[in-house]
Design a protein around this motif. Structure first.
Motif, PDB file in Angstrom:
ATOM      1  N   ASN A 196     104.872 -37.852  92.811  1.00  0.00           N
ATOM      2  CA  ASN A 196     105.477 -37.670  94.132  1.00  0.00           C
ATOM      3  C   ASN A 196     104.971 -38.704  95.130  1.00  0.00           C
ATOM      4  O   ASN A 196     105.731 -39.229  95.944  1.00  0.00           O
ATOM      5  CB  ASN A 196     105.179 -36.269  94.665  1.00  0.00           C
ATOM      6  CG  ASN A 196     105.955 -35.198  93.923  1.00  0.00           C
ATOM      7  OD1 ASN A 196     106.719 -35.500  93.004  1.00  0.00           O
ATOM      8  ND2 ASN A 196     105.774 -33.954  94.311  1.00  0.00           N
ATOM      9  N   GLN A 197     103.669 -38.996  95.086  1.00  0.00           N
ATOM     10  CA  GLN A 197     103.107 -39.922  96.079  1.00  0.00           C
ATOM     11  C   GLN A 197     103.648 -41.339  95.927  1.00  0.00           C
ATOM     12  O   GLN A 197     103.563 -42.150  96.848  1.00  0.00           O
ATOM     13  CB  GLN A 197     101.563 -39.922  96.028  1.00  0.00           C
ATOM     14  CG  GLN A 197     100.960 -40.323  94.699  1.00  0.00           C
ATOM     15  CD  GLN A 197     100.612 -39.129  93.838  1.00  0.00           C
ATOM     16  OE1 GLN A 197     101.350 -38.149  93.809  1.00  0.00           O
ATOM     17  NE2 GLN A 197      99.504 -39.210  93.123  1.00  0.00           N
ATOM     18  N   ASN A 198     104.219 -41.657  94.768  1.00  0.00           N
ATOM     19  CA  ASN A 198     104.808 -42.978  94.561  1.00  0.00           C
ATOM     20  C   ASN A 198     106.313 -42.993  94.818  1.00  0.00           C
ATOM     21  O   ASN A 198     106.959 -44.026  94.644  1.00  0.00           O
ATOM     22  CB  ASN A 198     104.512 -43.486  93.150  1.00  0.00           C
ATOM     23  CG  ASN A 198     103.026 -43.763  92.950  1.00  0.00           C
ATOM     24  OD1 ASN A 198     102.282 -42.881  92.542  1.00  0.00           O
ATOM     25  ND2 ASN A 198     102.583 -44.960  93.289  1.00  0.00           N
ATOM     26  N   GLY A 199     106.872 -41.834  95.205  1.00  0.00           N
ATOM     27  CA  GLY A 199     108.271 -41.837  95.622  1.00  0.00           C
ATOM     28  C   GLY A 199     109.232 -41.116  94.710  1.00  0.00           C
ATOM     29  O   GLY A 199     110.405 -41.484  94.613  1.00  0.00           O
ATOM     30  N   ALA A 200     108.758 -40.045  94.057  1.00  0.00           N
ATOM     31  CA  ALA A 200     109.609 -39.263  93.155  1.00  0.00           C
ATOM     32  C   ALA A 200     110.809 -38.678  93.901  1.00  0.00           C
ATOM     33  O   ALA A 200     110.702 -38.407  95.085  1.00  0.00           O
ATOM     34  CB  ALA A 200     108.792 -38.125  92.534  1.00  0.00           C
TER      35      ALA A 200
END
Ligand code: MTE
Length: 301
Positions: free
Chosen positions: A200-204
């Motif tokens: 999520n933190q990378n843009g999921a």
């Protein structure tokens, strides 16, 4: 050089992380033309890229929707619901509509791309993305001839994105590309890292990656893609146009007004992490310089 990359690796074909950390195997991969697929010829000639470990890539992030600290995204992004996920594709397209992430993935070919990633703040990493070409997604919707730009929008959901409770940015986060940039084969929508679902933190579940541009162009957790006739106003340009432009091509000869862009700090080197020279177009000059022929890159920064 606008050829399409011919490899069609899927998640299950991706080399396990341990292999990436073994330099010899990495070089062998380069020789076979498989493991390093997607890196430009220029970059390959120079040196095989050693990806950063998973921990660097997933714990040192910029994702203001979860706070402005580098560890905030890893701390807070777990709250984001990424399934179900829908991407609205609209504007100057033949088939506008809401496309579910599952339906998109059923149509796309996921490949591995090991790219340099250079933030405008002058830190950098090497990231083994999994994703598909943005051109293929745009083809699904059918771009009309009048479409000159592509505008992207991130999710606005303050109940899950704690940073959106603050007006650091005029939410939602917006980015844009010129159509030839969007259709370029190096431009991907990333859905994974190291063969795993993108955190999520990378843009999921899907984020843009444009390896020759500063990292802020690589907008995360996209919910809307609009084909437009006019150049979109991107978030950072709206915030501070004298410091951040629309193009944001990595360029060591054009400094940020408040710091030099000539060198970069490679994340992962610890306290004394190495500074190395920044490469024109982040090392992808051979592939993309022709897109900007005749343009003054000091004005179109
Ligand atoms: N996308 C959204 N929606 N919000 C953001 O704050 N930050 C950008 C970009 N995409 C950002 C975003 C910036 S400044 C960078 S450098 C990269 O995401 C960081 O990507 P990474 O955390 O995967 O390294």
């Amino acid at each position: 050089m606008a050829h399409r990359w011919t490899n069609t690796l899927t998640h299950k074909d991706v080399t396990p992380q341990a292999h990436f950390m073994n330099r010899r195997q990495l070089m062998a991969g380069a020789a076979s033309g498989v493991a390093l697929a997607g890196i430009g010829a220029g970059a390959q000639a120079e040196e095989a890229l050693e990806p950063n470990p998973w921990e660097d890539i997933t714990q040192y992030n910029n994702f203001y929707e979860f706070g402005t600290g580098k560890s905030d995204p890893a701390t807070y992004a777990g709250a984001l619901t990424t399934d179900p996920w829908t991407v609205a594709i609209d504007g100057l397209v033949e088939k506008p509509g809401d496309y579910s992430f599952k339906d998109i993935m059923a149509e796309m070919t996921v490949e591995e791309r090991i790219y340099r990633f250079r933030c405008v703040e002058a830190w950098s990493m090497v990231i083994p993305w999994n994703g598909f070409e943005l051109a293929d997604l745009l083809a699904l919707a059918g771009v009309m001839p009048e479409g000159k730009y592509v505008r992207f929008e991130t999710l606005y959901r303050p109940e899950e994105m704690v940073g959106q409770k603050y007006r650091t940015i005029d939410w939602p986060y917006v980015e844009g590309l010129r159509m030839d940039e969007a259709l370029h084969p190096l431009t991907i929508m990333a859905t994974g890292i190291y063969g795993k679902t993108i955190p999520n933190q990378n843009g999921a579940p899907l984020r843009l990656v444009v390896p020759w541009k500063y990292g802020f162009k690589s907008i995360k957790s996209i919910v809307r893609i609009t084909v437009t006739e006019d150049q979109p106003v991107n978030t950072w340009q709206a915030l501070q146009a004298s410091e951040y432009g629309f193009y944001a091509n990595v360029n060591p000869t054009v400094d940020h007004p408040r710091w030099s862009q000539a060198t970069e700090r490679k994340v992962g080197g610890g306290l004394f992490s190495k500074r190395v020279p920044t490469l024109m177009f982040n090392g992808y000059e051979e592939e993309v310089a022709s897109l900007y022929e005749g343009m003054d890159l000091t004005v179109n920064y």
